[in-house]
Design a protein around this motif. Structure first.
Motif, PDB file in Angstrom:
ATOM      1  N   GLN A   1       0.817  -1.094   0.049  1.00  0.00           N
ATOM      2  CA  GLN A   1       0.065   0.102  -0.034  1.00  0.00           C
ATOM      3  C   GLN A   1       0.811   1.353  -0.241  1.00  0.00           C
ATOM      4  O   GLN A   1       1.995   1.107   0.524  1.00  0.00           O
ATOM      5  CB  GLN A   1      -0.957  -0.010   1.180  1.00  0.00           C
ATOM      6  N   LYS A   2       0.273   2.304  -0.567  1.00  0.00           N
ATOM      7  CA  LYS A   2       1.107   3.507  -0.442  1.00  0.00           C
ATOM      8  C   LYS A   2       0.565   4.406   0.460  1.00  0.00           C
ATOM      9  O   LYS A   2      -0.505   4.846   0.672  1.00  0.00           O
ATOM     10  CB  LYS A   2       0.773   4.475  -1.904  1.00  0.00           C
ATOM     11  N   LEU A   3       1.565   4.869   1.534  1.00  0.00           N
ATOM     12  CA  LEU A   3       1.358   5.540   2.390  1.00  0.00           C
ATOM     13  C   LEU A   3       1.953   7.057   2.363  1.00  0.00           C
ATOM     14  O   LEU A   3       3.110   6.843   2.254  1.00  0.00           O
ATOM     15  CB  LEU A   3       1.561   5.128   3.966  1.00  0.00           C
ATOM     16  N   THR A   4       1.358   8.433   2.159  1.00  0.00           N
ATOM     17  CA  THR A   4       2.133   9.537   1.825  1.00  0.00           C
ATOM     18  C   THR A   4       1.362  10.746   2.484  1.00  0.00           C
ATOM     19  O   THR A   4       0.546  10.390   2.994  1.00  0.00           O
ATOM     20  CB  THR A   4       2.129   9.778   0.458  1.00  0.00           C
ATOM     21  N   MET A   5       2.044  11.712   2.412  1.00  0.00           N
ATOM     22  CA  MET A   5       1.479  12.921   3.063  1.00  0.00           C
ATOM     23  C   MET A   5       1.691  14.073   2.088  1.00  0.00           C
ATOM     24  O   MET A   5       2.375  14.081   1.173  1.00  0.00           O
ATOM     25  CB  MET A   5       2.253  13.222   4.260  1.00  0.00           C
ATOM     26  N   ILE A   6       0.937  15.077   2.265  1.00  0.00           N
ATOM     27  CA  ILE A   6       1.303  16.546   1.488  1.00  0.00           C
ATOM     28  C   ILE A   6       1.098  17.673   2.217  1.00  0.00           C
ATOM     29  O   ILE A   6       0.581  17.618   3.389  1.00  0.00           O
ATOM     30  CB  ILE A   6       0.331  16.623   0.446  1.00  0.00           C
TER      31      ILE A   6
END
Length: 348
Positions: free
Chosen positions: A289-294
């Motif tokens: 899974q992709k876990l990211t922030m902005i």
């Protein structure tokens, strides 16, 4: 022909900045609650270079302005002033009329109606960089335009980070918006719907009807159901509120789903909710899974795109309440109480 176009043709003095004069503005000379805010008369700002002086007709209240008022998390003070804010006038979002332009400005002229982000928008006049403004759509009011920039740009960029970009292709993905009743959440739902996604909004019980009114296909009341109970999995989760653990976010994602974290007010006093976001970035390379922030930014290209969506009626600004400039402290208290459905506008 717009007022700005007429000004371009009839006057060569547009590039000469105005100076002098006094204006009304909300100021703060310390960090704290809404009690640190007061109305004052201060010098009108001047412009230079690629700056634009805007006579503010309306401003928007966003979570970033609240953070800068309180000075929390404390890490913010490294950039904005350790003991007190370097810029004593709060406010970011604005909409108004171009009053003067710096000699390097090429995109705007005196008289243009604009919206975007400036320095200290809780005032009669504010300075903004040319690259942080766009022409206001004719079909929306100054109030409706003023509440767009910070929240809508953040929502747009969060969805792109999750792999949803209606400008490139339609999608049939299932999207969950946590914190759907707030400013960013409301725009995120509208963008996701415009992209063709099946959208679920999660919010507190008293705001369910508001979230439905913005087009959500399904609504989760936090008090009635846990979004991570395993009964549903989503291709994209936009996490805007609270502090759900990474484990719970992953439990609600499909095997190759993406969770984008922005916001989240709970956490330590130094970094706030940012520690969870950094842990998500560290874990993401090791899982499917992709876990990211902005961290949302306001670019003129995005503002012009938003102007087109507003003009076409694809997105709307849901304004909960409007307050005059001298009632900004009360507006901030209402915002801080968590009662807001959508956005709060400040009028001059």
């Amino acid at each position: 022909m717009t007022a700005g176009q007429q000004a371009k043709e009839t006057s060569a003095s547009n590039a000469t900045p105005t100076s002098g004069g006094i204006m009304k503005a909300v100021v703060q000379h310390a960090y704290g609650s809404a009690d640190v805010l007061r109305l004052a008369r201060i010098p009108k700002p001047e412009v230079a270079g690629n700056e634009v002086l805007v006579r503010v007709h309306a401003a928007g209240l966003d979570r970033g302005t609240w953070h800068l008022m309180t000075g929390k998390p404390y890490a913010l003070r490294l950039a904005f002033g350790f003991r007190r804010p370097r810029n004593p006038v709060p406010g970011l979002d604005l909409a108004g009329t171009v009053e003067a332009v710096g000699p390097g400005v090429t995109r705007f002229a005196v008289g243009d109606y604009v919206f975007g982000v400036g320095k200290g928008s809780f005032a009669e006049y504010a300075v903004a960089g040319e690259d942080h403004l766009a022409l206001k759509p004719a079909s929306v009011s100054f109030e409706q335009a003023a509440v767009v920039p910070v929240s809508a740009c953040t929502a747009l960029q969060a969805l792109r980070a999750g792999g949803i970009n209606a400008e490139q292709a339609k999608t049939d993905k299932k999207v969950l918006i946590l914190g759907a009743s707030g400013g960013v959440g409301g725009y995120a739902m509208q963008f996701a719907k415009a992209a063709g996604a099946e959208v679920t909004g999660a919010c507190s019980g008293g705001k369910v009807d508001h979230v439905r009114s913005l087009g959500a296909d399904h609504v989760i009341d936090y008090a009635q159901r846990d979004f991570a109970d395993g009964s549903e999995r989503y291709d994209v989760i936009i996490d805007l509120a609270g502090n759900p653990s990474l484990k719970r976010l992953r439990r609600a994602l499909t095997q190759r789903g993406a969770a984008v974290i922005t916001g989240g007010e709970e956490g330590g006093p130094l970094t706030g909710g940012m520690d969870r976001q950094f842990r998500a970035l560290a874990l993401s390379p090791f899982i499917s899974q992709k876990l990211t922030m902005i961290v949302g930014t306001e670019r003129w290209e995005d503002l012009e795109h938003l102007a087109g969506l507003l003009q076409a009626g694809i997105i709307v600004s849901a304004i909960d309440r409007s307050y005059p400039l001298d009632e900004v402290p009360e507006a901030m208290r209402y915002f801080d109480a968590g009662k807001t459905r959508g956005k709060i506008a400040i009028t001059m």
